[in-house]
Design a protein around this motif. Structure first.
Motif, PDB file in Angstrom:
ATOM      1  N   TYR A  31      -8.959   4.866   4.348  1.00 20.50           N
ATOM      2  CA  TYR A  31      -7.994   5.605   3.535  1.00 20.50           C
ATOM      3  C   TYR A  31      -6.554   5.275   3.915  1.00 20.50           C
ATOM      4  N   SER A  32      -6.375   4.307   4.809  1.00 20.71           N
ATOM      5  CA  SER A  32      -5.036   3.802   5.137  1.00 20.71           C
ATOM      6  C   SER A  32      -4.741   2.480   4.451  1.00 20.71           C
ATOM      7  N   PHE A  33      -5.758   1.834   3.901  1.00 24.54           N
ATOM      8  CA  PHE A  33      -5.602   0.469   3.395  1.00 24.54           C
ATOM      9  C   PHE A  33      -4.582   0.369   2.266  1.00 24.54           C
ATOM     10  N   GLN A  34      -4.401   1.447   1.490  1.00 27.14           N
ATOM     11  CA  GLN A  34      -3.486   1.373   0.346  1.00 27.14           C
ATOM     12  C   GLN A  34      -2.028   1.220   0.782  1.00 27.14           C
ATOM     13  N   THR A  35      -1.736   1.430   2.060  1.00 31.87           N
ATOM     14  CA  THR A  35      -0.354   1.343   2.549  1.00 31.87           C
ATOM     15  C   THR A  35      -0.004  -0.056   3.065  1.00 31.87           C
TER      16      THR A  35
ATOM     17  N   GLY B 145     -19.932  11.870  -4.572  1.00 33.99           N
ATOM     18  CA  GLY B 145     -20.117  12.420  -5.910  1.00 33.99           C
ATOM     19  C   GLY B 145     -21.582  12.572  -6.274  1.00 33.99           C
ATOM     20  N   LEU B 146     -22.418  11.618  -5.826  1.00 35.10           N
ATOM     21  CA  LEU B 146     -23.853  11.717  -6.066  1.00 35.10           C
ATOM     22  C   LEU B 146     -24.517  12.727  -5.139  1.00 35.10           C
ATOM     23  N   ARG B 147     -23.934  12.891  -3.960  1.00 34.75           N
ATOM     24  CA  ARG B 147     -24.582  13.712  -2.919  1.00 34.75           C
ATOM     25  C   ARG B 147     -24.409  15.205  -3.161  1.00 34.75           C
ATOM     26  N   PHE B 148     -23.250  15.627  -3.662  1.00 35.20           N
ATOM     27  CA  PHE B 148     -22.943  17.057  -3.779  1.00 35.20           C
ATOM     28  C   PHE B 148     -22.921  17.493  -5.235  1.00 35.20           C
ATOM     29  N   ARG B 149     -23.536  18.627  -5.503  1.00 39.22           N
ATOM     30  CA  ARG B 149     -23.502  19.205  -6.846  1.00 39.22           C
ATOM     31  C   ARG B 149     -22.116  19.744  -7.185  1.00 39.22           C
ATOM     32  N   ASN B 150     -21.415  20.263  -6.180  1.00 37.54           N
ATOM     33  CA  ASN B 150     -20.088  20.844  -6.367  1.00 37.54           C
ATOM     34  C   ASN B 150     -19.038  19.750  -6.196  1.00 37.54           C
ATOM     35  N   PHE B 151     -18.316  19.430  -7.265  1.00 42.34           N
ATOM     36  CA  PHE B 151     -17.349  18.329  -7.213  1.00 42.34           C
ATOM     37  C   PHE B 151     -16.130  18.662  -6.349  1.00 42.34           C
ATOM     38  N   ILE B 152     -15.876  19.937  -6.093  1.00 40.95           N
ATOM     39  CA  ILE B 152     -14.684  20.322  -5.332  1.00 40.95           C
ATOM     40  C   ILE B 152     -14.756  19.780  -3.909  1.00 40.95           C
ATOM     41  N   ILE B 153     -15.946  19.793  -3.317  1.00 42.99           N
ATOM     42  CA  ILE B 153     -16.094  19.356  -1.927  1.00 42.99           C
ATOM     43  C   ILE B 153     -15.718  17.882  -1.763  1.00 42.99           C
ATOM     44  N   PRO B 154     -16.325  16.953  -2.519  1.00 41.15           N
ATOM     45  CA  PRO B 154     -15.946  15.545  -2.325  1.00 41.15           C
ATOM     46  C   PRO B 154     -14.501  15.236  -2.681  1.00 41.15           C
ATOM     47  N   ILE B 155     -13.952  15.908  -3.697  1.00 42.07           N
ATOM     48  CA  ILE B 155     -12.550  15.667  -4.044  1.00 42.07           C
ATOM     49  C   ILE B 155     -11.634  16.156  -2.918  1.00 42.07           C
ATOM     50  N   ALA B 156     -11.935  17.334  -2.375  1.00 42.84           N
ATOM     51  CA  ALA B 156     -11.138  17.863  -1.267  1.00 42.84           C
ATOM     52  C   ALA B 156     -11.212  16.941  -0.055  1.00 42.84           C
ATOM     53  N   VAL B 157     -12.414  16.441   0.240  1.00 46.42           N
ATOM     54  CA  VAL B 157     -12.585  15.513   1.359  1.00 46.42           C
ATOM     55  C   VAL B 157     -11.778  14.236   1.118  1.00 46.42           C
ATOM     56  N   GLY B 158     -11.865  13.706  -0.103  1.00 44.08           N
ATOM     57  CA  GLY B 158     -11.149  12.481  -0.423  1.00 44.08           C
ATOM     58  C   GLY B 158      -9.642  12.631  -0.306  1.00 44.08           C
ATOM     59  N   LEU B 159      -9.101  13.705  -0.854  1.00 45.96           N
ATOM     60  CA  LEU B 159      -7.654  13.921  -0.794  1.00 45.96           C
ATOM     61  C   LEU B 159      -7.181  14.147   0.640  1.00 45.96           C
ATOM     62  N   ALA B 160      -7.992  14.876   1.430  1.00 44.89           N
ATOM     63  CA  ALA B 160      -7.629  15.122   2.827  1.00 44.89           C
ATOM     64  C   ALA B 160      -7.626  13.819   3.623  1.00 44.89           C
ATOM     65  N   LEU B 161      -8.619  12.962   3.387  1.00 46.19           N
ATOM     66  CA  LEU B 161      -8.677  11.683   4.097  1.00 46.19           C
ATOM     67  C   LEU B 161      -7.564  10.748   3.644  1.00 46.19           C
ATOM     68  N   TRP B 162      -7.228  10.776   2.339  1.00 46.03           N
ATOM     69  CA  TRP B 162      -6.115   9.958   1.836  1.00 46.03           C
ATOM     70  C   TRP B 162      -4.803  10.379   2.491  1.00 46.03           C
ATOM     71  N   LEU B 163      -4.562  11.685   2.587  1.00 44.78           N
ATOM     72  CA  LEU B 163      -3.346  12.172   3.240  1.00 44.78           C
ATOM     73  C   LEU B 163      -3.343  11.791   4.713  1.00 44.78           C
ATOM     74  N   THR B 164      -4.493  11.919   5.364  1.00 46.62           N
ATOM     75  CA  THR B 164      -4.604  11.551   6.778  1.00 46.62           C
ATOM     76  C   THR B 164      -4.298  10.069   6.979  1.00 46.62           C
ATOM     77  N   GLY B 165      -4.874   9.226   6.131  1.00 47.70           N
ATOM     78  CA  GLY B 165      -4.639   7.793   6.253  1.00 47.70           C
ATOM     79  C   GLY B 165      -3.184   7.418   6.046  1.00 47.70           C
ATOM     80  N   THR B 166      -2.531   8.072   5.096  1.00 51.55           N
ATOM     81  CA  THR B 166      -1.119   7.795   4.836  1.00 51.55           C
ATOM     82  C   THR B 166      -0.251   8.223   6.016  1.00 51.55           C
ATOM     83  N   LEU B 167      -0.536   9.401   6.581  1.00 51.48           N
ATOM     84  CA  LEU B 167       0.224   9.874   7.738  1.00 51.48           C
ATOM     85  C   LEU B 167      -0.004   8.989   8.960  1.00 51.48           C
ATOM     86  N   MET B 168      -1.219   8.482   9.112  1.00 55.15           N
ATOM     87  CA  MET B 168      -1.516   7.620  10.260  1.00 55.15           C
ATOM     88  C   MET B 168      -0.627   6.382  10.265  1.00 55.15           C
TER      89      MET B 168
END
Length: 253
Positions: A209-213, A172-195
């Motif tokens: 991103y798998s720890f929540q399971t 969030g601090l690194r990128f001016r465009n919030f869409i990029i970090p949110i997209a990365v976060g959601l993609a990694l969360w989905l990946t972790g859940t599928l793993m």
């Protein structure tokens, strides 16, 4: 004292946004779902231990979906306030070091995370009282309540999110465009859940991103202690890297 002043400034900025109300709405999603389900279908599946079962299922639903998504959104969007308002120059010319600004922003976010967890528990308590009147046959208020176990589940929820929150905060601090970090976060969360659920990957033990399971499955519940320490280690690593990046980068907005 100076950190407290910087934190107060961050909290005042947060009050001017919808973050507080967004936190309360997010915390109310699962309690409202339970109340709606009670009114429409009843809670037959919880009759063996209705009170503890309600909180157990609520923690599982929150821990798997709602809370991780909330962490991804709030940890990404709050650091974007200066980008949206073009106030980085004003913030960094204030009598605060970059380290103090960085830490104040991080602590402010975690106040919202604590607010989410506390509000969720309160809302669930309200639902339990309502359920006791809607379906008196459950005898909810007469059932034994394991408060320690409930608090442990909510604590595991928070610990599992530490690594995610720290990484998303950095993005969030690194990128001016919030869409990029949110997209990365959601993609990694989905990946972790599928793993964990689909591929049963052994690497999920080390994937933040798998720890929540971990609290959901019998095969991963014995690893909750390891998960907490690993999540904390990741959080410290991401904070160190994030601060190094923040300190050495010229904020142009």
């Amino acid at each position: 004292m100076k950190l407290a002043i910087a934190l107060k400034a961050e909290m005042l900025k947060t009050k001017r946004t919808a973050s507080f109300y967004f936190t309360l709405v997010g915390a109310a999603v699962i309690p409202f779902t339970f109340l709606l389900n009670l009114i429409v279908d009843g809670l037959d599946d919880t009759r063996k231990d209705p009170l503890n079962s309600i909180f157990r299922v609520a923690s599982e639903m929150n821990g798997l979906v709602i809370f991780p998504m909330f962490v991804i959104l709030v940890c990404t969007l709050l650091p974007q306030i200066e980008y949206r308002n073009n106030t980085w120059k004003q913030v960094l010319t204030a009598p605060h070091t970059k380290g103090r600004v960085f830490l104040a922003k991080f602590l402010n976010i975690h106040l919202l995370l604590f607010l989410f967890l506390v509000a969720d528990l309160i809302f669930m308590g309200v639902v339990v009282v309502a359920a006791n009147f809607i379906d008196p046959s459950l005898h909810l208020l007469q059932n034994p309540f394991d408060l320690g176990k409930v608090l442990a589940k909510w604590g595991n929820m928070y610990l599992a999110a530490l690594a995610i929150g720290s990484f998303q905060f950095w993005l969030g601090l690194r990128f001016r465009n919030f869409i990029i970090p949110i997209a990365v976060g959601l993609a990694l969360w989905l990946t972790g859940t599928l793993m964990v659920f689909e591929y049963k990957s052994s690497f999920a033990t080390y994937f933040p991103y798998s720890f929540q399971t971990f609290s959901l499955l019998p095969r991963t519940q014995p690893l909750l202690g390891q998960m907490a320490w690993t999540s904390l280690a990741y959080a410290l690593l991401f904070l160190i890297l994030g601060f190094a990046d923040f300190r050495n980068r010229r904020m142009t907005a």
